[in-house]
Write a protein that holds these residues in place. Structure first.
Motif, PDB file in Angstrom:
ATOM      1  N   THR A 102      28.303  -0.263 101.610  1.00  0.00           N
ATOM      2  CA  THR A 102      29.133   0.812 102.137  1.00  0.00           C
ATOM      3  C   THR A 102      30.391   0.954 101.303  1.00  0.00           C
ATOM      4  OG1 THR A 102      30.447   1.586 104.023  1.00  0.00           O
ATOM      5  CG2 THR A 102      30.201  -0.777 103.789  1.00  0.00           C
ATOM      6  N   GLU A 103      30.948   2.139 101.335  1.00  0.00           N
ATOM      7  CA  GLU A 103      32.249   2.387 100.718  1.00  0.00           C
ATOM      8  C   GLU A 103      33.359   1.795 101.581  1.00  0.00           C
ATOM      9  OE1 GLU A 103      34.099   3.267  98.419  1.00  0.00           O
ATOM     10  OE2 GLU A 103      32.802   4.156  96.906  1.00  0.00           O
ATOM     11  N   GLU A 104      34.584   1.858 101.064  1.00  0.00           N
ATOM     12  CA  GLU A 104      35.744   1.400 101.823  1.00  0.00           C
ATOM     13  C   GLU A 104      36.024   2.354 102.979  1.00  0.00           C
ATOM     14  OE1 GLU A 104      37.026  -1.509 101.078  1.00  0.00           O
ATOM     15  OE2 GLU A 104      35.641  -1.655  99.384  1.00  0.00           O
ATOM     16  N   ILE A 105      36.654   1.854 104.017  1.00  0.00           N
ATOM     17  CA  ILE A 105      36.888   2.642 105.220  1.00  0.00           C
ATOM     18  C   ILE A 105      37.735   3.881 104.945  1.00  0.00           C
ATOM     19  CG2 ILE A 105      38.843   1.154 105.859  1.00  0.00           C
ATOM     20  CD1 ILE A 105      36.491   3.160 108.214  1.00  0.00           C
ATOM     21  N   GLU A 106      38.705   3.780 104.035  1.00  0.00           N
ATOM     22  CA  GLU A 106      39.570   4.932 103.749  1.00  0.00           C
ATOM     23  C   GLU A 106      38.771   6.097 103.171  1.00  0.00           C
ATOM     24  OE1 GLU A 106      41.844   1.237 103.929  1.00  0.00           O
ATOM     25  OE2 GLU A 106      40.132   1.836 102.655  1.00  0.00           O
ATOM     26  N   VAL A 107      37.793   5.782 102.322  1.00  0.00           N
ATOM     27  CA  VAL A 107      36.951   6.823 101.728  1.00  0.00           C
ATOM     28  C   VAL A 107      36.041   7.435 102.785  1.00  0.00           C
ATOM     29  CG1 VAL A 107      35.145   7.304 100.021  1.00  0.00           C
ATOM     30  CG2 VAL A 107      37.014   5.730  99.462  1.00  0.00           C
ATOM     31  N   LEU A 108      35.417   6.579 103.593  1.00  0.00           N
ATOM     32  CA  LEU A 108      34.520   7.063 104.639  1.00  0.00           C
ATOM     33  C   LEU A 108      35.256   7.946 105.636  1.00  0.00           C
ATOM     34  CD1 LEU A 108      32.420   3.859 105.455  1.00  0.00           C
ATOM     35  CD2 LEU A 108      31.851   5.724 103.881  1.00  0.00           C
ATOM     36  N   GLU A 109      36.453   7.531 106.012  1.00  0.00           N
ATOM     37  CA  GLU A 109      37.252   8.288 106.978  1.00  0.00           C
ATOM     38  C   GLU A 109      37.577   9.684 106.445  1.00  0.00           C
ATOM     39  OE1 GLU A 109      40.007   9.502 110.007  1.00  0.00           O
ATOM     40  OE2 GLU A 109      38.384   8.031 110.007  1.00  0.00           O
ATOM     41  N   THR A 110      37.949   9.768 105.179  1.00  0.00           N
ATOM     42  CA  THR A 110      38.277  11.061 104.576  1.00  0.00           C
ATOM     43  C   THR A 110      37.059  11.987 104.557  1.00  0.00           C
ATOM     44  OG1 THR A 110      39.993  10.100 103.178  1.00  0.00           O
ATOM     45  CG2 THR A 110      39.082  12.198 102.456  1.00  0.00           C
ATOM     46  N   LEU A 111      35.891  11.439 104.262  1.00  0.00           N
ATOM     47  CA  LEU A 111      34.679  12.238 104.199  1.00  0.00           C
ATOM     48  C   LEU A 111      34.194  12.651 105.588  1.00  0.00           C
ATOM     49  CD1 LEU A 111      32.769  10.185 101.482  1.00  0.00           C
ATOM     50  CD2 LEU A 111      33.809  12.437 101.175  1.00  0.00           C
ATOM     51  N   HIS A 112      34.360  11.782 106.549  1.00  0.00           N
ATOM     52  CA  HIS A 112      33.848  11.999 107.898  1.00  0.00           C
ATOM     53  C   HIS A 112      34.686  13.005 108.682  1.00  0.00           C
ATOM     54  CE1 HIS A 112      31.985  11.149 111.735  1.00  0.00           C
ATOM     55  NE2 HIS A 112      33.055  10.556 112.232  1.00  0.00           N
ATOM     56  N   ARG A 113      35.997  12.930 108.535  1.00  0.00           N
ATOM     57  CA  ARG A 113      36.879  13.830 109.288  1.00  0.00           C
ATOM     58  C   ARG A 113      36.840  15.219 108.643  1.00  0.00           C
ATOM     59  NH1 ARG A 113      42.513  13.203 112.403  1.00  0.00           N
ATOM     60  NH2 ARG A 113      43.264  15.317 112.022  1.00  0.00           N
ATOM     61  N   LYS A 114      36.467  16.227 109.424  1.00  0.00           N
ATOM     62  CA  LYS A 114      36.122  17.531 108.869  1.00  0.00           C
ATOM     63  C   LYS A 114      37.270  18.225 108.129  1.00  0.00           C
ATOM     64  CE  LYS A 114      32.367  18.351 112.128  1.00  0.00           C
ATOM     65  NZ  LYS A 114      32.277  16.954 112.566  1.00  0.00           N
ATOM     66  N   ASP A 115      38.481  18.123 108.629  1.00  0.00           N
ATOM     67  CA  ASP A 115      39.586  18.798 107.945  1.00  0.00           C
ATOM     68  C   ASP A 115      39.942  18.088 106.637  1.00  0.00           C
ATOM     69  OD1 ASP A 115      40.485  16.598 109.372  1.00  0.00           O
ATOM     70  OD2 ASP A 115      42.320  17.565 110.088  1.00  0.00           O
ATOM     71  N   ARG A 116      39.934  16.762 106.639  1.00  0.00           N
ATOM     72  CA  ARG A 116      40.263  16.018 105.426  1.00  0.00           C
ATOM     73  C   ARG A 116      39.179  16.171 104.370  1.00  0.00           C
ATOM     74  NH1 ARG A 116      42.470  10.491 108.382  1.00  0.00           N
ATOM     75  NH2 ARG A 116      44.298  11.462 109.375  1.00  0.00           N
ATOM     76  N   PHE A 117      37.929  16.303 104.808  1.00  0.00           N
ATOM     77  CA  PHE A 117      36.854  16.510 103.847  1.00  0.00           C
ATOM     78  C   PHE A 117      37.045  17.828 103.089  1.00  0.00           C
ATOM     79  CE2 PHE A 117      32.668  18.662 103.239  1.00  0.00           C
ATOM     80  CZ  PHE A 117      32.295  17.964 102.099  1.00  0.00           C
ATOM     81  N   ILE A 118      37.359  18.890 103.811  1.00  0.00           N
ATOM     82  CA  ILE A 118      37.564  20.193 103.159  1.00  0.00           C
ATOM     83  C   ILE A 118      38.762  20.138 102.210  1.00  0.00           C
ATOM     84  CG2 ILE A 118      38.164  22.615 103.532  1.00  0.00           C
ATOM     85  CD1 ILE A 118      35.260  21.966 104.161  1.00  0.00           C
ATOM     86  N   GLN A 119      39.822  19.442 102.617  1.00  0.00           N
ATOM     87  CA  GLN A 119      40.980  19.271 101.731  1.00  0.00           C
ATOM     88  C   GLN A 119      40.571  18.560 100.441  1.00  0.00           C
ATOM     89  OE1 GLN A 119      43.902  17.160 104.034  1.00  0.00           O
ATOM     90  NE2 GLN A 119      44.139  18.812 105.537  1.00  0.00           N
ATOM     91  N   LEU A 120      39.760  17.508 100.580  1.00  0.00           N
ATOM     92  CA  LEU A 120      39.294  16.755  99.418  1.00  0.00           C
ATOM     93  C   LEU A 120      38.443  17.636  98.505  1.00  0.00           C
ATOM     94  CD1 LEU A 120      38.858  14.084  97.850  1.00  0.00           C
ATOM     95  CD2 LEU A 120      36.912  13.639  99.379  1.00  0.00           C
ATOM     96  N   VAL A 121      37.539  18.414  99.092  1.00  0.00           N
ATOM     97  CA  VAL A 121      36.677  19.303  98.313  1.00  0.00           C
ATOM     98  C   VAL A 121      37.520  20.244  97.448  1.00  0.00           C
ATOM     99  CG1 VAL A 121      35.096  21.274  98.522  1.00  0.00           C
ATOM    100  CG2 VAL A 121      34.681  19.203  99.856  1.00  0.00           C
ATOM    101  N   LYS A 122      38.553  20.809  98.042  1.00  0.00           N
ATOM    102  CA  LYS A 122      39.413  21.727  97.300  1.00  0.00           C
ATOM    103  C   LYS A 122      40.217  20.999  96.225  1.00  0.00           C
ATOM    104  CE  LYS A 122      39.803  25.134 101.016  1.00  0.00           C
ATOM    105  NZ  LYS A 122      40.723  25.831 101.967  1.00  0.00           N
ATOM    106  N   GLN A 123      40.684  19.796  96.548  1.00  0.00           N
ATOM    107  CA  GLN A 123      41.446  19.016  95.569  1.00  0.00           C
ATOM    108  C   GLN A 123      40.607  18.673  94.342  1.00  0.00           C
ATOM    109  OE1 GLN A 123      42.876  15.584  97.710  1.00  0.00           O
ATOM    110  NE2 GLN A 123      44.303  16.771  98.960  1.00  0.00           N
ATOM    111  N   LEU A 124      39.306  18.476  94.554  1.00  0.00           N
ATOM    112  CA  LEU A 124      38.403  18.141  93.448  1.00  0.00           C
ATOM    113  C   LEU A 124      37.943  19.371  92.674  1.00  0.00           C
ATOM    114  CD1 LEU A 124      36.215  15.338  95.087  1.00  0.00           C
ATOM    115  CD2 LEU A 124      38.110  15.070  93.480  1.00  0.00           C
ATOM    116  N   GLY A 125      38.373  20.559  93.126  1.00  0.00           N
ATOM    117  CA  GLY A 125      38.100  21.774  92.370  1.00  0.00           C
ATOM    118  C   GLY A 125      36.885  22.568  92.801  1.00  0.00           C
ATOM    119  N   TYR A 126      36.342  22.284  94.004  1.00  0.00           N
ATOM    120  CA  TYR A 126      35.178  23.014  94.487  1.00  0.00           C
ATOM    121  C   TYR A 126      35.597  24.092  95.493  1.00  0.00           C
ATOM    122  CZ  TYR A 126      32.930  18.769  92.721  1.00  0.00           C
ATOM    123  OH  TYR A 126      32.524  17.725  91.934  1.00  0.00           O
ATOM    124  N   ALA A 127      34.768  25.110  95.611  1.00  0.00           N
ATOM    125  CA  ALA A 127      35.012  26.155  96.606  1.00  0.00           C
ATOM    126  C   ALA A 127      34.641  25.639  97.989  1.00  0.00           C
ATOM    127  CB  ALA A 127      34.185  27.387  96.274  1.00  0.00           C
TER     128      ALA A 127
END
Length: 379
Positions: A102-127
């Motif tokens: 498994t990944e670290e909890i901080e990474v999993l939490e960011t991916l799992h929580r819907k608002d933080r996931f979308i923020q991450l997607v945009k930060q990485l340059g995706y639509a």
């Protein structure tokens, strides 16, 4: 080389699939779960351990897992359902002789929580779809006063099976949840087809990947039939994402194929999902340990027969032409001639879920994750 492996989340058909994969390749398979009627316990490949609930007794849950690891010489621990967050949170307390996939909890939490996931997607340059967060009733009312004429979908930042999802500002359940401190995301409603992906990545290298259209769904919104579909552009998106994250573990995404032909991610599940059924017969267990060769999905379709038959009955009785017809030629996910127990005893497992749902006063789908779900505990 054979491994003593411990899988958690034995209630999930996906976990059963993984247990059979390991068992057929000669590994000693142990499965742990807090639900006593878990479908995996009926498999001939599994030694089942009933343990405490991570949500209700987190420290005892971790202690139970450590005891199983020590007593059975476990060298690989693979979490499969939402208990993965509790395991990742305590990853450092497991013995160094046991690999925790498994990944670290901080990474999993960011991916799992819907608002933080979308923020991450945009930060990485995706639509991504336009997405807003609200944490109270005032924020909810203020948003819809300004943007009520537009089409939106709102859902809790932590949710599963479409629980709490609404397509209107006039939704009393959302208001009640907000009053209890449950934050929501409000996302632009994107028209198009929904696709699901499932992948396994190690250090950012995509080693297994599949995608399927979410055409056949159960009452809770989850897919009940799966068949791999070639979508190279979608695979490239996932490969790019896991590489940028240097991600290790199972990861799944929900996408919308827009009417204009673009792909927009709407949420992420950083764990094992039903897509694993599409690797039946493949040398998938090697990806969790020593072997790092690319594995490709099979061409067969798989389904939860009982739910697909239920949907077909509703389609015929209601003359609903919008519902997809019964998926002919698909294999049942529970049936295996070499391991008939789970297929024969699936009714007993369902009885257990009905009893649990009645005890908790919730639906069966809600009961199925009640004692393992992660809603940001301690974060």
């Amino acid at each position: 080389m054979c491994t003593n492996v411990l899988l958690t989340g034995g209630r999930a058909p996906a976990t059963l699939e993984l247990a059979r994969m390991f068992g057929k390749q000669g590994h000693e398979v142990h499965v742990a779960d807090s639900f006593s009627y878990s479908i995996s316990r009926y498999s001939k490949y599994v030694t089942f351990h009933e343990i405490r609930s991570p949500r209700q007794d987190e420290s005892q849950y971790i202690e139970d897992l450590n005891n199983i690891i020590d007593e059975n010489g476990i060298s690989l621990l693979v979490p499969t359902c939402e208990e993965i967050f509790y395991i990742a949170k305590h990853k450092d307390v497991f013995p160094s002789s046991c690999v925790v996939f498994t990944e670290e909890i901080e990474v999993l939490e960011t991916l799992h929580r819907k608002d933080r996931f979308i923020q991450l997607v945009k930060q990485l340059g995706y639509a991504a779809p336009e997405t807003h967060s609200v944490s109270d009733v005032r924020g909810w009312e203020s948003f819809f006063q300004k943007r009520k004429k537009e089409e939106w979908v709102a859902k809790p930042v932590y949710s599963r099976f479409s629980n709490g999802t609404c397509f209107s500002a006039d939704f009393p359940e959302a208001v009640e949840r907000l009053k209890r401190g449950v934050p929501y995301v409000i996302q632009a409603l994107v028209k198009g087809k929904q696709y699901c992906t499932y992948s396994i990545s190690v250090d950012g290298e995509l080693l297994a990947h599949t995608q399927y259209e979410a055409l056949h769904r159960g009452k809770g919104g989850a897919s009940v039939a799966f068949k791999h579909e070639e979508r190279r552009e979608l695979e490239r998106w996932v490969r790019s994402f896991v590489r940028k994250m240097r991600f290790t573990g199972s990861i799944a995404f929900d996408f919308i194929l827009t009417e204009e032909g673009g792909w927009l991610p709407i949420e992420c599940n950083p764990r094992v999902t039903s897509g694993i059924h599409l690797f039946r017969g493949c040398f998938l267990p090697g990806l969790f340990s020593q072997e790092k060769e690319r594995v490709f999905p099979c061409k067969e379709g798989f389904m939860i027969s009982a739910l697909c038959l239920w949907n077909e009955g509703k389609r015929i009785l209601t003359l609903n032409q919008k519902m997809p017809p019964y998926p002919k030629g698909y294999k049942d996910i529970f049936f295996d001639q070499e391991d008939p127990g789970p297929f024969l005893y699936q009714g007993i497992s369902l009885y257990g879920w009905r009893r649990e749902a009645k005890r908790l006063g919730v639906s069966i789908t809600e009961a199925s994750t009640y004692d393992i779900q992660w809603d940001g505990e301690g974060q």
